[in-house]
Design a protein around this motif. Structure first.
Motif, mmCIF file in Angstrom:
data_model
loop_
_atom_site.group_PDB
_atom_site.id
_atom_site.type_symbol
_atom_site.label_atom_id
_atom_site.label_comp_id
_atom_site.label_asym_id
_atom_site.label_seq_id
_atom_site.Cartn_x
_atom_site.Cartn_y
_atom_site.Cartn_z
ATOM 1 N N SER A 55 20.030 76.238 32.884
ATOM 2 C CA SER A 55 18.870 76.726 32.126
ATOM 3 C C SER A 55 18.568 75.783 30.959
ATOM 4 N N GLY A 56 19.603 75.110 30.439
ATOM 5 C CA GLY A 56 19.375 74.097 29.408
ATOM 6 C C GLY A 56 18.545 72.947 29.940
ATOM 7 N N VAL A 57 18.810 72.563 31.186
ATOM 8 C CA VAL A 57 18.019 71.510 31.830
ATOM 9 C C VAL A 57 16.581 71.988 31.992
ATOM 10 N N SER A 58 16.413 73.204 32.490
ATOM 11 C CA SER A 58 15.070 73.747 32.709
ATOM 12 C C SER A 58 14.288 73.805 31.406
ATOM 13 N N SER A 59 14.951 74.245 30.343
ATOM 14 C CA SER A 59 14.295 74.380 29.044
ATOM 15 C C SER A 59 13.863 73.023 28.500
ATOM 16 N N SER A 60 14.752 72.045 28.506
ATOM 17 C CA SER A 60 14.403 70.726 27.969
ATOM 18 C C SER A 60 13.363 70.041 28.847
ATOM 19 N N LEU A 61 13.429 70.277 30.146
ATOM 20 C CA LEU A 61 12.445 69.708 31.066
ATOM 21 C C LEU A 61 11.067 70.317 30.813
ATOM 22 N N SER A 62 11.024 71.612 30.536
ATOM 23 C CA SER A 62 9.749 72.275 30.213
ATOM 24 C C SER A 62 9.148 71.670 28.952
ATOM 25 N N ARG A 63 9.992 71.439 27.939
ATOM 26 C CA ARG A 63 9.503 70.823 26.696
ATOM 27 C C ARG A 63 8.961 69.426 26.972
ATOM 28 N N LEU A 64 9.643 68.673 27.844
ATOM 29 C CA LEU A 64 9.189 67.328 28.188
ATOM 30 C C LEU A 64 7.810 67.386 28.846
ATOM 31 N N LEU A 65 7.653 68.290 29.797
ATOM 32 C CA LEU A 65 6.379 68.365 30.517
ATOM 33 C C LEU A 65 5.247 68.851 29.618
ATOM 34 N N VAL A 66 5.553 69.726 28.660
ATOM 35 C CA VAL A 66 4.525 70.173 27.707
ATOM 36 C C VAL A 66 4.144 69.012 26.788
ATOM 37 N N THR A 67 5.135 68.243 26.357
ATOM 38 C CA THR A 67 4.880 67.110 25.466
ATOM 39 C C THR A 67 4.040 66.042 26.166
ATOM 40 N N VAL A 68 4.235 65.874 27.457
ATOM 41 C CA VAL A 68 3.505 64.876 28.240
ATOM 42 C C VAL A 68 1.999 65.137 28.199
ATOM 43 N N GLU A 69 1.617 66.392 27.997
ATOM 44 C CA GLU A 69 0.195 66.747 27.949
ATOM 45 C C GLU A 69 -0.550 65.946 26.881
ATOM 46 N N GLN A 70 0.162 65.451 25.870
ATOM 47 C CA GLN A 70 -0.462 64.703 24.776
ATOM 48 C C GLN A 70 -0.722 63.241 25.144
ATOM 49 N N TYR A 71 -0.278 62.817 26.326
ATOM 50 C CA TYR A 71 -0.367 61.417 26.713
ATOM 51 C C TYR A 71 -1.216 61.269 27.979
ATOM 52 N N PRO A 72 -2.534 61.056 27.816
ATOM 53 C CA PRO A 72 -3.419 60.986 28.987
ATOM 54 C C PRO A 72 -3.063 59.852 29.948
ATOM 55 N N ASP A 73 -2.608 58.707 29.419
ATOM 56 C CA ASP A 73 -2.251 57.594 30.312
ATOM 57 C C ASP A 73 -1.080 57.976 31.205
ATOM 58 N N LEU A 74 -0.124 58.673 30.621
ATOM 59 C CA LEU A 74 1.053 59.090 31.389
ATOM 60 C C LEU A 74 0.674 60.147 32.419
ATOM 61 N N LYS A 75 -0.211 61.061 32.025
ATOM 62 C CA LYS A 75 -0.647 62.115 32.951
ATOM 63 C C LYS A 75 -1.399 61.520 34.138
ATOM 64 N N ALA A 76 -2.010 60.354 33.945
ATOM 65 C CA ALA A 76 -2.767 59.714 35.024
ATOM 66 C C ALA A 76 -1.885 58.793 35.877
ATOM 67 N N ASN A 77 -0.664 58.533 35.427
ATOM 68 C CA ASN A 77 0.252 57.639 36.146
ATOM 69 C C ASN A 77 0.639 58.268 37.482
ATOM 70 N N GLN A 78 0.385 57.555 38.577
ATOM 71 C CA GLN A 78 0.630 58.101 39.915
ATOM 72 C C GLN A 78 2.113 58.386 40.157
#
Length: 197
Positions: free
Chosen positions: A106-129
């Motif tokens: 669950s620690g992995v799931s929690s930190s991974l969720s935070r990572l994916l939420v943080t990624v929302e701030q980076y449009p270039d990364l979100k567009a990376n295939q």
């Protein structure tokens, strides 16, 4: 020849053979059910291993974003490391071991969720295939984990039922069979997840 003289011996031998067959059946069924549980546990570990492998690729892809938050990446890497260090013997899965394993995952799931939420701030990364593909694979893997955990619980139920029902319970302990723990949700999973942007 007088068969009456041998009749008690014949009856005793037939009864002993019957008891042997019955006890052997209890043991062999428990062995088969235990093997099913161990196979299901292997499937759970395989699903989690797939997620851990994907996390490594995901972290490496995200590292490419020059100004990405290092603390978020560090949290994911540390949670992944902690989760992979928790080992459980499938032949002797206790509720305590399963709770520890669950907590680490669950620690992995929690930190991974935070990572994916943080990624929302980076449009270039979100567009990376590559990132998008990894994100899709990660979502698919989470579904595989859920399926594997459900199948594990489905394998544990008949095993526990077999060794706990009377008279099987009299022999199960003698043969070394112990009750196995079920996967339960992690503490706090009954509350809705609060997502902050």
């Amino acid at each position: 020849m007088d068969f009456k003289k041998f009749l008690p011996w014949i009856i005793a031998v037939v009864v002993l053979i019957g008891i042997y067959g019955w006890v052997k059946g209890i043991n062999n069924t428990a062995v088969t059910l235990n093997q099913n549980v161990e196979q299901s546990w292997g499937d759970v570990q395989t699903a989690y291993q797939r997620r851990n492998d994907l996390i490594g690729n995901l972290v490496n892809t995200v590292k490419g974003a020059a100004d990405f938050e290092k603390s978020t990446l560090t949290a994911v890497i540390e949670a992944r490391s902690k989760a992979t260090s928790v080992k459980i013997d499938p032949a002797n899965i206790t509720p305590e071991q399963l709770a520890e394993f669950n907590k680490a995952q669950s620690g992995v799931s929690s930190s991974l969720s935070r990572l994916l939420v943080t990624v929302e701030q980076y449009p270039d990364l979100k567009a990376n295939q590559n990132f998008l593909k990894l994100q899709d694979e990660l979502a698919s893997t989470e579904n595989q984990i859920l399926t594997a955990r459900t199948r594990f619980n489905e394998a544990v139920k008949p095993y526990n039922s077999h060794i706990k029902t009377f008279p099987n319970s009299l022999f199960a302990g003698m043969f070394g069979f112990k009750e196995k723990a079920y996967f339960n949700s992690v503490e706090g999973a009954d509350k809705p997840v609060e997502v902050k942007f």
